[in-house]
Design a protein around this motif. Structure first.
Motif, PDB file in Angstrom:
ATOM      1  N   LEU A 126      90.172  65.210  98.187  1.00 40.90           N
ATOM      2  CA  LEU A 126      90.459  66.460  97.480  1.00 40.90           C
ATOM      3  C   LEU A 126      89.543  67.581  97.992  1.00 40.90           C
ATOM      4  CD1 LEU A 126      90.920  65.394  93.738  1.00 40.90           C
ATOM      5  CD2 LEU A 126      92.677  66.263  95.288  1.00 40.90           C
ATOM      6  N   ALA A 127      90.145  68.678  98.399  1.00 46.60           N
ATOM      7  CA  ALA A 127      89.359  69.825  98.878  1.00 46.60           C
ATOM      8  C   ALA A 127      88.932  70.672  97.689  1.00 46.60           C
ATOM      9  CB  ALA A 127      90.184  70.639  99.863  1.00 46.60           C
ATOM     10  N   SER A 128      88.094  70.088  96.837  1.00 47.70           N
ATOM     11  CA  SER A 128      87.663  70.783  95.626  1.00 47.70           C
ATOM     12  C   SER A 128      86.633  71.864  95.947  1.00 47.70           C
ATOM     13  CB  SER A 128      87.079  69.793  94.625  1.00 47.70           C
ATOM     14  OG  SER A 128      86.034  69.047  95.199  1.00 47.70           O
ATOM     15  N   LYS A 129      86.485  72.801  95.052  1.00 48.14           N
ATOM     16  CA  LYS A 129      85.607  73.947  95.256  1.00 48.14           C
ATOM     17  C   LYS A 129      84.284  73.771  94.512  1.00 48.14           C
ATOM     18  CE  LYS A 129      88.492  76.145  97.832  1.00 48.14           C
ATOM     19  NZ  LYS A 129      88.188  76.369  99.260  1.00 48.14           N
ATOM     20  N   VAL A 130      83.302  74.542  94.921  1.00 46.08           N
ATOM     21  CA  VAL A 130      81.975  74.504  94.313  1.00 46.08           C
ATOM     22  C   VAL A 130      81.688  75.867  93.691  1.00 46.08           C
ATOM     23  CG1 VAL A 130      79.505  74.213  94.739  1.00 46.08           C
ATOM     24  CG2 VAL A 130      81.153  72.792  95.960  1.00 46.08           C
ATOM     25  N   LEU A 131      81.123  75.862  92.494  1.00 48.68           N
ATOM     26  CA  LEU A 131      80.753  77.113  91.831  1.00 48.68           C
ATOM     27  C   LEU A 131      79.611  77.777  92.595  1.00 48.68           C
ATOM     28  CD1 LEU A 131      80.980  75.674  88.238  1.00 48.68           C
ATOM     29  CD2 LEU A 131      82.326  77.612  89.067  1.00 48.68           C
ATOM     30  N   PRO A 132      79.570  79.109  92.614  1.00 56.37           N
ATOM     31  CA  PRO A 132      78.610  79.816  93.479  1.00 56.37           C
ATOM     32  C   PRO A 132      77.163  79.717  93.003  1.00 56.37           C
ATOM     33  CG  PRO A 132      79.788  81.366  92.075  1.00 56.37           C
ATOM     34  CD  PRO A 132      80.445  80.025  91.869  1.00 56.37           C
ATOM     35  N   THR A 133      76.274  79.914  93.942  1.00 59.60           N
ATOM     36  CA  THR A 133      74.846  80.038  93.606  1.00 59.60           C
ATOM     37  C   THR A 133      74.519  81.522  93.434  1.00 59.60           C
ATOM     38  OG1 THR A 133      74.266  80.085  95.960  1.00 59.60           O
ATOM     39  CG2 THR A 133      74.201  77.955  94.848  1.00 59.60           C
ATOM     40  N   ILE A 134      73.504  81.788  92.647  1.00 60.03           N
ATOM     41  CA  ILE A 134      73.116  83.164  92.337  1.00 60.03           C
ATOM     42  C   ILE A 134      71.694  83.416  92.832  1.00 60.03           C
ATOM     43  CG2 ILE A 134      72.745  84.866  90.509  1.00 60.03           C
ATOM     44  CD1 ILE A 134      75.648  84.067  90.764  1.00 60.03           C
ATOM     45  N   HIS A 135      71.542  84.463  93.628  1.00 55.06           N
ATOM     46  CA  HIS A 135      70.210  84.894  94.058  1.00 55.06           C
ATOM     47  C   HIS A 135      69.839  86.132  93.240  1.00 55.06           C
ATOM     48  CE1 HIS A 135      69.934  82.114  97.442  1.00 55.06           C
ATOM     49  NE2 HIS A 135      71.237  82.323  97.610  1.00 55.06           N
ATOM     50  N   ASN A 141      62.425  87.678  95.764  1.00 57.62           N
ATOM     51  CA  ASN A 141      61.417  88.089  96.749  1.00 57.62           C
ATOM     52  C   ASN A 141      59.986  87.810  96.297  1.00 57.62           C
ATOM     53  OD1 ASN A 141      63.447  89.144  98.491  1.00 57.62           O
ATOM     54  ND2 ASN A 141      63.519  91.009  97.258  1.00 57.62           N
ATOM     55  N   ILE A 142      59.812  87.355  95.055  1.00 62.58           N
ATOM     56  CA  ILE A 142      58.479  87.052  94.542  1.00 62.58           C
ATOM     57  C   ILE A 142      58.051  85.674  95.040  1.00 62.58           C
ATOM     58  CG2 ILE A 142      57.071  86.738  92.464  1.00 62.58           C
ATOM     59  CD1 ILE A 142      59.027  88.553  90.983  1.00 62.58           C
ATOM     60  N   PRO A 143      56.907  85.576  95.673  1.00 60.80           N
ATOM     61  CA  PRO A 143      56.457  84.256  96.164  1.00 60.80           C
ATOM     62  C   PRO A 143      56.348  83.242  95.029  1.00 60.80           C
ATOM     63  CG  PRO A 143      55.104  86.030  97.079  1.00 60.80           C
ATOM     64  CD  PRO A 143      55.974  86.652  96.019  1.00 60.80           C
ATOM     65  N   VAL A 144      56.645  82.013  95.312  1.00 57.98           N
ATOM     66  CA  VAL A 144      56.603  80.870  94.399  1.00 57.98           C
ATOM     67  C   VAL A 144      57.655  81.007  93.297  1.00 57.98           C
ATOM     68  CG1 VAL A 144      55.214  79.431  92.853  1.00 57.98           C
ATOM     69  CG2 VAL A 144      54.149  80.503  94.854  1.00 57.98           C
ATOM     70  N   LEU A 145      57.543  82.051  92.466  1.00 55.60           N
ATOM     71  CA  LEU A 145      58.475  82.221  91.346  1.00 55.60           C
ATOM     72  C   LEU A 145      59.907  82.345  91.843  1.00 55.60           C
ATOM     73  CD1 LEU A 145      58.696  82.555  88.246  1.00 55.60           C
ATOM     74  CD2 LEU A 145      58.563  85.031  88.612  1.00 55.60           C
ATOM     75  N   GLY A 146      60.107  83.126  92.896  1.00 59.91           N
ATOM     76  CA  GLY A 146      61.445  83.301  93.443  1.00 59.91           C
ATOM     77  C   GLY A 146      62.019  82.009  93.994  1.00 59.91           C
ATOM     78  N   ASP A 147      61.152  81.196  94.618  1.00 62.32           N
ATOM     79  CA  ASP A 147      61.607  79.915  95.169  1.00 62.32           C
ATOM     80  C   ASP A 147      62.024  78.932  94.082  1.00 62.32           C
ATOM     81  OD1 ASP A 147      61.091  80.793  97.733  1.00 62.32           O
ATOM     82  OD2 ASP A 147      59.037  80.022  97.748  1.00 62.32           O
ATOM     83  N   ILE A 148      61.435  79.074  92.887  1.00 62.29           N
ATOM     84  CA  ILE A 148      61.735  78.158  91.779  1.00 62.29           C
ATOM     85  C   ILE A 148      62.939  78.624  90.970  1.00 62.29           C
ATOM     86  CG2 ILE A 148      60.872  77.194  89.600  1.00 62.29           C
ATOM     87  CD1 ILE A 148      58.050  77.355  90.831  1.00 62.29           C
ATOM     88  N   ILE A 149      62.987  79.902  90.653  1.00 59.98           N
ATOM     89  CA  ILE A 149      63.978  80.418  89.704  1.00 59.98           C
ATOM     90  C   ILE A 149      65.263  80.891  90.376  1.00 59.98           C
ATOM     91  CG2 ILE A 149      64.416  82.233  87.992  1.00 59.98           C
ATOM     92  CD1 ILE A 149      61.529  82.053  87.172  1.00 59.98           C
ATOM     93  N   SER A 150      65.164  81.502  91.532  1.00 59.50           N
ATOM     94  CA  SER A 150      66.340  82.078  92.182  1.00 59.50           C
ATOM     95  C   SER A 150      67.063  81.038  93.041  1.00 59.50           C
ATOM     96  CB  SER A 150      65.925  83.260  93.049  1.00 59.50           C
ATOM     97  OG  SER A 150      67.055  83.896  93.622  1.00 59.50           O
ATOM     98  N   GLY A 151      68.351  81.295  93.288  1.00 61.22           N
ATOM     99  CA  GLY A 151      69.119  80.450  94.195  1.00 61.22           C
ATOM    100  C   GLY A 151      69.756  79.232  93.562  1.00 61.22           C
TER     101      GLY A 151
END
Length: 309
Positions: A126-135, A141-151
Motif C-alpha cells: 500500500l502506497a500510504s501517506k505520512v503526515l507532515p513534520t513541522i519546523h 534556530n535555537i541551539p539544543v532547544l530547537g533540535d529537541i522541540i522542532s521538526g
C-alpha cells in the motif's frame, strides 16, 4: 557506562522521548477522561489498532494523509461507540468488553489487510501517506532547544494540545464538570439532571477521537506502514500512565514522558547490541515498577489518613 550517559544527555535522546511518547499521550488523555466518568476504557489498544489500519488504507487510496487521519479518527469514534453501547446500554462488563475489543482487533485488522491488499503481516504493497513534520519558526534556530522541540510530526504537537484540551474540558467546562460528577457520584449527578449513561457515552467518544489520533500517528507518523499488533501494549501503558498521573492532565503527561524515556532508552541500548530480550522488556518493567510505586504511595496515604481520624 559512558556510552549510556552520552546517549541520555544528547538532544537526539530528548527528541526521541517526545516522538515515542506521542501515541501514549493521546491514549492516556482518553483514558483520563473516561476514568473521570467512572469508565475504564480497556479497549484503547484495539481502538488504536483499528485506527492505525484505517488511516493507512484510506491514505493510500485517497493519496491524502489528512483523509487517512480523518478516517482513523472516525474509526476510533465508531469502535468507542460500539464498546459504549455494549457496555453501557446492554450492560456488558466494561472490562470484558474492552478485552474483547482488543482481542478482536488483533485478528480482524490482519484479515482486513489481507482482503484489501493480500498482505498478512505488513502493508508493504500500500502506497500510504505520512503526515507532515513541522519546523517551528525561530525555535528551530535555537541551539539544543530547537533540535529537541522542532521538526516533529504534526500529531506530536497536537498531542500536547490534547493535554491542554483535556485540562480545560475537565476543569473549565460544564460538560467536563458533569463527566466528573457522574464518575464521582451517579446518584448526585442524577439529582441535578446529569444522566450518567449520556456523559459516559460522551467521555468514551472523546476517548475514541484521541485514541484514533494515537493510532493514526503510529502508522502515518511514527512509521509509514501498518503491521500486525503494532500498538504493542501502548494502550495498556497509557492506562498505567493515567493511574500514575493522580487524575490530572499534567500528572498523566509527566507519567507518559517517563514511559517514553524508558522506551527511548531501550531503543538506544538495542543499538549498542545489548541482549534484545532485556532491552525490549525495559518499557514494561518500568510500567510495572511505576504501578508498584503508585500502589505503595496510595496505601501509605490511606494509612496516614486513617491515623488522623
Amino acid at each position: 557506562m559512558k556510552q549510556i550517559s552520552d546517549i541520555i544527555f544528547s538532544t537526539d535522546f530528548f527528541y526521541s522521548i517526545l516522538r515515542i511518547s506521542t501515541p501514549i499521550i493521546f491514549a492516556a488523555m482518553g483514558a483520563l477522561i473516561t476514568a473521570k466518568a467512572g469508565v475504564i476504557n480497556i479497549g484503547l489498544e484495539g481502538i488504536m489498532l483499528f485506527a492505525a489500519l484505517s488511516g493507512v488504507i484510506f491514505s493510500a487510496y485517497s493519496q491524502s494523509a489528512f483523509v487517512g487521519l480523518l478516517v482513523a479518527v472516525i474509526t476510533g469514534v465508531l469502535i468507542a461507540m460500539l464498546m459504549s453501547y455494549v457496555a453501557l446500554v446492554l450492560k456488558s462488563h466494561i472490562t470484558l468488553t474492552g478485552i474483547a475489543i482488543n482481542m478482536f482487533s488483533s485478528g480482524c485488522t490482519v484479515f482486513i489487510l489481507y482482503l484489501v491488499c493480500k498482505d498478512k503481516g505488513i502493508s508493504s504493497s500500500l502506497a500510504s501517506k505520512v503526515l507532515p513534520t513541522i519546523h517551528i519558526p525561530v525555535i528551530q534556530n535555537i541551539p539544543v532547544l530547537g533540535d529537541i522541540i522542532s521538526g516533529h510530526n504534526v500529531l506530536t504537537y497536537v498531542a500536547f494540545l490534547a493535554v491542554a484540551f483535556t485540562y480545560i474540558l475537565l476543569n473549565k467546562t460544564a460538560v467536563g464538570l458533569r463527566i466528573r460528577a457522574v464518575g464521582e457520584n451517579e446518584q448526585a449527578a442524577l439529582s441535578v439532571g446529569a444522566k450518567p449513561v449520556k456523559y459516559q457515552f460522551i467521555a468514551m467518544i472523546i476517548s475514541g477521537v484521541l485514541a484514533g489520533m494515537g493510532g493514526a500517528y503510529m502508522s502515518m507518523g511514527y512509521v509509514s506502514w501498518f503491521s500486525r499488533d503494532m500498538i504493542a501494549g501502548r494502550g495498556f501503558i497509557a492506562l498505567a500512565a493515567q493511574q500514575l498521573g493522580q487524575g490530572t492532565a499534567t500528572g498523566t503527561l509527566g507519567a507518559t514522558l517517563i514511559f517514553g524515556m524508558a522506551d527511548s532508552l531501550a531503543n538506544n541500548l538495542q543499538a549498542m547490541q545489548m541482549p534484545s530480550e532485556v532491552v525490549q522488556s525495559i518499557p514494561y518493567i518500568t510500567t510495572i515498577l511505576g504501578l508498584v510505586v503508585f500502589s505503595v504511595v496510595k496505601q501509605q496515604k490511606e494509612i496516614n489518613r486513617m491515623k488522623k481520624m
